[in-house]
Scaffold this active site. Structure first.
Site, PDB file in Angstrom:
ATOM      1  N   ARG A 165      11.520  -6.597   4.722  1.00 47.87           N
ATOM      2  CA  ARG A 165      11.310  -5.175   4.409  1.00 47.87           C
ATOM      3  C   ARG A 165      12.294  -4.301   5.168  1.00 47.87           C
ATOM      4  NH1 ARG A 165       5.491  -2.301   4.895  1.00 47.87           N
ATOM      5  NH2 ARG A 165       5.676  -2.676   7.123  1.00 47.87           N
ATOM      6  N   ARG A 175      11.613  -2.057  10.615  1.00 49.83           N
ATOM      7  CA  ARG A 175      10.610  -1.589  11.566  1.00 49.83           C
ATOM      8  C   ARG A 175      10.468  -2.611  12.691  1.00 49.83           C
ATOM      9  NH1 ARG A 175       5.347   0.194   8.236  1.00 49.83           N
ATOM     10  NH2 ARG A 175       4.422  -0.797  10.055  1.00 49.83           N
ATOM     11  N   LYS A 178       0.833  -1.215   0.000  1.00 50.99           N
ATOM     12  CA  LYS A 178       0.000   0.000   0.000  1.00 50.99           C
ATOM     13  C   LYS A 178       0.863   1.260   0.000  1.00 50.99           C
ATOM     14  CE  LYS A 178      -2.132  -0.901   3.943  1.00 50.99           C
ATOM     15  NZ  LYS A 178      -1.589  -2.206   4.378  1.00 50.99           N
ATOM     16  N   ARG A 181      -9.127   1.146   8.971  1.00 47.87           N
ATOM     17  CA  ARG A 181      -8.732  -0.214   9.344  1.00 47.87           C
ATOM     18  C   ARG A 181      -9.802  -0.880  10.190  1.00 47.87           C
ATOM     19  NH1 ARG A 181      -2.638   0.738   9.117  1.00 47.87           N
ATOM     20  NH2 ARG A 181      -1.684  -1.305   9.203  1.00 47.87           N
ATOM     21  N   ARG A 234      -0.354  -8.688  13.586  1.00 51.73           N
ATOM     22  CA  ARG A 234      -0.941  -7.679  12.697  1.00 51.73           C
ATOM     23  C   ARG A 234      -1.843  -8.342  11.664  1.00 51.73           C
ATOM     24  NH1 ARG A 234       4.284  -5.131  10.570  1.00 51.73           N
ATOM     25  NH2 ARG A 234       2.986  -3.702   9.396  1.00 51.73           N
TER      26      ARG A 234
END
Ligand code: AMP
Length: 225
Positions: free
Chosen positions: A130, A166, A16, A91, A177
């Site tokens: 990531r 992160r 996203k 969300r 998550r």
């Protein structure tokens, strides 16, 4: 150009943020990422940062009331008059309803909700690899989209920032998550499906260029096609 009000939707790690940045650049729209806003407050040590820290660290959602007030404030800023790209919001159903009410109050509505569909196992693989540039915020993936050079630094022109992971991209937090996504966020698909602004894109195994081409095709086909 007509105003464009877009929501980027999908599980964490679907791409996203990457896609929102590209759309923002091409269409000259502000990119509003609630995750980035929260992380910015965290790093600056603001009061809001203190309120959201435990939620972000645990991979859980920041309470709706707090999140909605942050987003309503941001959407009221002048640069959003001609549209925006929301990334990571809404969300939950209450957030989606708040957004609808807020826009309706201004005589507006969403033009497009892009749902990037990626299966859970691919998400875990992607998010573990990531890395984000600590200076310019560019997003890389050590496996699928590595930066040039030794892989430790950002390769964007004029930047050589350190690439960092992160805290919430560690496997246990990723799984939390994902479960929050399936439980609380995914039901929004039906809500938007009923409003016919929703377009789904297959993100599995697709390069960022491929996904962006699909998004441009939808946008080129006119408002929500
Ligand atoms: P993201 O960068 O979009 O993956 O968001 C990182 C974290 O920020 C999430 O795991 C949540 O803790 C928090 N967050 C971001 N957006 C929202 C939202 N719309 N509602 C509640 N919490 C959010």
């Amino acid at each position: 150009m007509a105003a464009l009000r877009i929501v980027m939707f999908g599980p964490p790690g679907a791409g996203k943020g990457t896609q929102a940045k590209r759309i923002a650049e091409v269409y000259g729209l502000p990119h509003i990422s609630t995750g980035d806003i929260f992380r910015d407050h965290l790093s600056r040590g603001t009061e809001l940062g203190g309120q959201v820290r435990q939620h972000l660290d645990a991979g859980r959602l920041v309470p709706d009331e707090l999140t909605c007030s942050v987003v309503a404030g941001r959407l009221s800023e002048a640069d959003c008059a001609n549209g925006f790209i929301l990334d990571g919001f809404p969300r939950s159903l209450p957030q989606a309803e708040m957004l609808g009410t807020h826009l309706a109050g201004q005589g507006h509505a969403l033009d497009l909700v892009v749902n990037i569909d990626v299966p859970d196992e691919e998400i875990v693989e992607r998010l573990s690899a990531r890395r984000t540039c600590a200076v310019c915020g560019a997003i890389f993936n050590r496996k699928f989209d590595p930066p040039a050079g030794d892989g430790a630094r950002c390769d964007r022109p004029g930047c050589s920032g350190e690439l960092v992971q992160r805290k919430d991209d560690q496997e246990e937090t990723i799984r939390e998550r994902l479960s929050v996504y399936h439980e609380t966020t995914e039901p929004i698909i039906e809500y938007y499906g009923n409003q016919s602004v929703l377009k789904s894109i297959a993100g599995s195994g697709a390069t960022p260029d491929r996904v962006f081409a699909d998004i441009r095709a939808i946008l080129g086909a006119g408002k929500a096609g």
